[in-house]
Scaffold this active site. Sequence first.
Site, mmCIF file in Angstrom:
data_model
loop_
_atom_site.group_PDB
_atom_site.id
_atom_site.type_symbol
_atom_site.label_atom_id
_atom_site.label_comp_id
_atom_site.label_asym_id
_atom_site.label_seq_id
_atom_site.Cartn_x
_atom_site.Cartn_y
_atom_site.Cartn_z
ATOM 1 N N ASP A 1 10.811 45.349 3.677
ATOM 2 C CA ASP A 1 10.093 46.209 2.717
ATOM 3 C C ASP A 1 8.739 46.633 3.296
ATOM 4 O O ASP A 1 7.848 45.795 3.457
ATOM 5 C CB ASP A 1 9.824 45.439 1.414
ATOM 6 C CG ASP A 1 10.920 45.615 0.382
ATOM 7 O OD1 ASP A 1 11.739 46.540 0.518
ATOM 8 O OD2 ASP A 1 10.943 44.811 -0.575
ATOM 9 N N ARG B 1 10.451 40.575 0.384
ATOM 10 C CA ARG B 1 11.842 40.838 0.767
ATOM 11 C C ARG B 1 11.807 41.417 2.179
ATOM 12 O O ARG B 1 11.019 42.339 2.443
ATOM 13 C CB ARG B 1 12.447 41.846 -0.218
ATOM 14 C CG ARG B 1 13.887 42.229 0.080
ATOM 15 C CD ARG B 1 14.482 43.058 -1.051
ATOM 16 N NE ARG B 1 13.883 44.398 -1.174
ATOM 17 C CZ ARG B 1 14.291 45.315 -2.049
ATOM 18 N NH1 ARG B 1 15.283 45.048 -2.888
ATOM 19 N NH2 ARG B 1 13.701 46.487 -2.111
ATOM 20 N N TYR C 1 21.363 51.215 7.360
ATOM 21 C CA TYR C 1 21.457 52.293 6.368
ATOM 22 C C TYR C 1 20.610 53.500 6.818
ATOM 23 O O TYR C 1 21.098 54.640 6.858
ATOM 24 C CB TYR C 1 20.994 51.798 4.993
ATOM 25 C CG TYR C 1 20.829 52.903 3.995
ATOM 26 C CD1 TYR C 1 21.930 53.631 3.562
ATOM 27 C CD2 TYR C 1 19.576 53.253 3.501
ATOM 28 C CE1 TYR C 1 21.782 54.682 2.663
ATOM 29 C CE2 TYR C 1 19.420 54.289 2.602
ATOM 30 C CZ TYR C 1 20.523 55.001 2.186
ATOM 31 O OH TYR C 1 20.375 56.032 1.300
ATOM 32 N N LYS D 1 21.829 57.526 8.123
ATOM 33 C CA LYS D 1 21.354 58.802 7.568
ATOM 34 C C LYS D 1 20.698 59.655 8.652
ATOM 35 O O LYS D 1 20.880 60.878 8.688
ATOM 36 C CB LYS D 1 20.385 58.532 6.408
ATOM 37 C CG LYS D 1 21.054 57.905 5.186
ATOM 38 C CD LYS D 1 21.912 58.919 4.447
ATOM 39 C CE LYS D 1 22.547 58.360 3.200
ATOM 40 N NZ LYS D 1 23.242 59.388 2.402
HETATM 41 N N1 UFG Z 1 11.371 45.018 -6.003
HETATM 42 C C1 UFG Z 1 10.992 43.811 -6.503
HETATM 43 N N2 UFG Z 1 11.934 43.051 -7.154
HETATM 44 C C2 UFG Z 1 13.228 43.453 -7.325
HETATM 45 C C3 UFG Z 1 13.602 44.715 -6.812
HETATM 46 C C4 UFG Z 1 12.656 45.468 -6.153
HETATM 47 O O1 UFG Z 1 9.823 43.391 -6.379
HETATM 48 O O2 UFG Z 1 14.019 42.703 -7.913
HETATM 49 C C5 UFG Z 1 10.371 45.858 -5.319
HETATM 50 C C6 UFG Z 1 10.721 46.147 -3.872
HETATM 51 O O3 UFG Z 1 10.189 45.166 -3.021
HETATM 52 C C7 UFG Z 1 10.086 47.519 -3.656
HETATM 53 C C8 UFG Z 1 10.140 48.172 -5.036
HETATM 54 O O4 UFG Z 1 10.345 47.114 -5.959
HETATM 55 O O5 UFG Z 1 8.767 47.380 -3.301
HETATM 56 C C9 UFG Z 1 11.280 49.152 -5.185
HETATM 57 O O6 UFG Z 1 12.480 48.526 -4.759
HETATM 58 P P1 UFG Z 1 13.914 49.173 -4.958
HETATM 59 O O7 UFG Z 1 14.894 48.130 -4.526
HETATM 60 O O8 UFG Z 1 14.018 49.720 -6.330
HETATM 61 O O9 UFG Z 1 13.909 50.400 -3.962
HETATM 62 P P2 UFG Z 1 13.601 50.435 -2.391
HETATM 63 O O10 UFG Z 1 12.204 50.953 -2.242
HETATM 64 O O11 UFG Z 1 13.891 49.163 -1.724
HETATM 65 O O12 UFG Z 1 14.742 51.440 -1.874
HETATM 66 C C10 UFG Z 1 14.745 52.801 -2.182
HETATM 67 C C11 UFG Z 1 16.184 53.302 -2.207
HETATM 68 C C12 UFG Z 1 16.827 53.178 -0.856
HETATM 69 C C13 UFG Z 1 15.965 53.872 0.169
HETATM 70 C C14 UFG Z 1 14.572 53.367 0.110
HETATM 71 C C15 UFG Z 1 13.708 54.153 1.038
HETATM 72 O O13 UFG Z 1 16.933 52.587 -3.136
HETATM 73 O O14 UFG Z 1 18.092 53.772 -0.857
HETATM 74 O O15 UFG Z 1 14.031 53.484 -1.199
HETATM 75 O O16 UFG Z 1 12.866 53.283 1.661
HETATM 76 F F1 UFG Z 1 16.469 53.653 1.401
#
Ligand code: UFG
Length: 325
Positions: free
Chosen positions: A281, A278, A141, A145
């Site tokens: 991360d 996960r 992903y 970009k």
């Molecule tokens: N998290 C949890 N449990 C969950 C979901 C998320 O603990 O069920 C944590 C993740 O580990 C992370 C934080 O919550 O630390 C935020 O997670 P998100 O999935 O909400 O978002 P991300 O940081 O993984 O991803 C976002 C955007 C992506 C982008 C990324 C940039 O959704 O499109 O930021 O790093 F690529």
Amino acid sequence: MNVLVTGGAGYIGSAVARVLEGEGHTVAVLDSLVTGHRAAVALGVRFFHADTRDKAAVRAALEAHRAEAVVHLAAISQVGTSVREPRAYFDNNVVGALSLFDAMLDVGVRDIVFSSTAAVYGEPDHCPIVEESPTRPVSPYGDTKLMIEQVLARYGAAYGLRHACLRYFNAAGALPDAGEDHRPETHLIPRLLQLAQGRGEPVSVFGTDYPTRDGTCVRDYIHVGDLARAHVLALGALRAEGRVYNLGCGGGFTVNEVLTAARKVTGHAIPVAYGPRREGDPAELVASSARIGKELGWAPRHAGIEEILASAWDWMQRHPLGWPA
Ligand code: UFG
């Protein structure tokens, strides 16, 4: 200006479309509806049901709308899925962007704001992350970009495509009439709020042993309305040399801090489990948005996590099952 918003039926795109309209632009939306929702497109906004890879359809939409500029958000955007299904990501995102840029050049549209991501940085050496920080994506992903940013840089030099790339950190919150509805939902904030609504899957906090203040990951949550306003400003200052801007609030909250705030805003206990990390991360992703502040005068208006959560909660309570089909 007549603006075509690709991905304007999605979460961020539908907010961008509304804010552009509010600022006096005439918006049309082009969306494949693979992940977007027709109901997310405001009444009265012209809608083209098409995939960006369909060059003839994109060209026709640009001409029918007499587009003067494009805001390109259409993409698939789940980091984890992109690792398992890279073909879909390179095809949708990269081939889709190339097709869109071709269509624009064919009909003489040379202004574009592109929706990029913090995922281009991968695992950063330092936070806050500045735009000069090394770009080392750790997911397909993020690769897609970054590749599109590189294409735009070359097309700017060769064809005069005036462009800006906005690297979003964690978009969150809602406008009164545009909120978040992913199916399946993977993002932290809507997942917590769905639990408060009494629906959704159980939530696990991914990792408690990160080198952060409470062991959970730190992210820079930015209100979707603030994100949308940045597109309006970027559109007004495009140049062929291109410009890259980070978009975050420069603070950052841990997963536990978001959880505490979500419990306070909703008044619900929101039970969660604590589980393993996960994959992919980073411990901390926090933006420096100094460049866009200095050059375009942008500043977030909603930087508090409770305020961001309250806006999302308000939208979800008025749309308890998300957008209608
Ligand atoms: N998290 C949890 N449990 C969950 C979901 C998320 O603990 O069920 C944590 C993740 O580990 C992370 C934080 O919550 O630390 C935020 O997670 P998100 O999935 O909400 O978002 P991300 O940081 O993984 O991803 C976002 C955007 C992506 C982008 C990324 C940039 O959704 O499109 O930021 O790093 F690529």
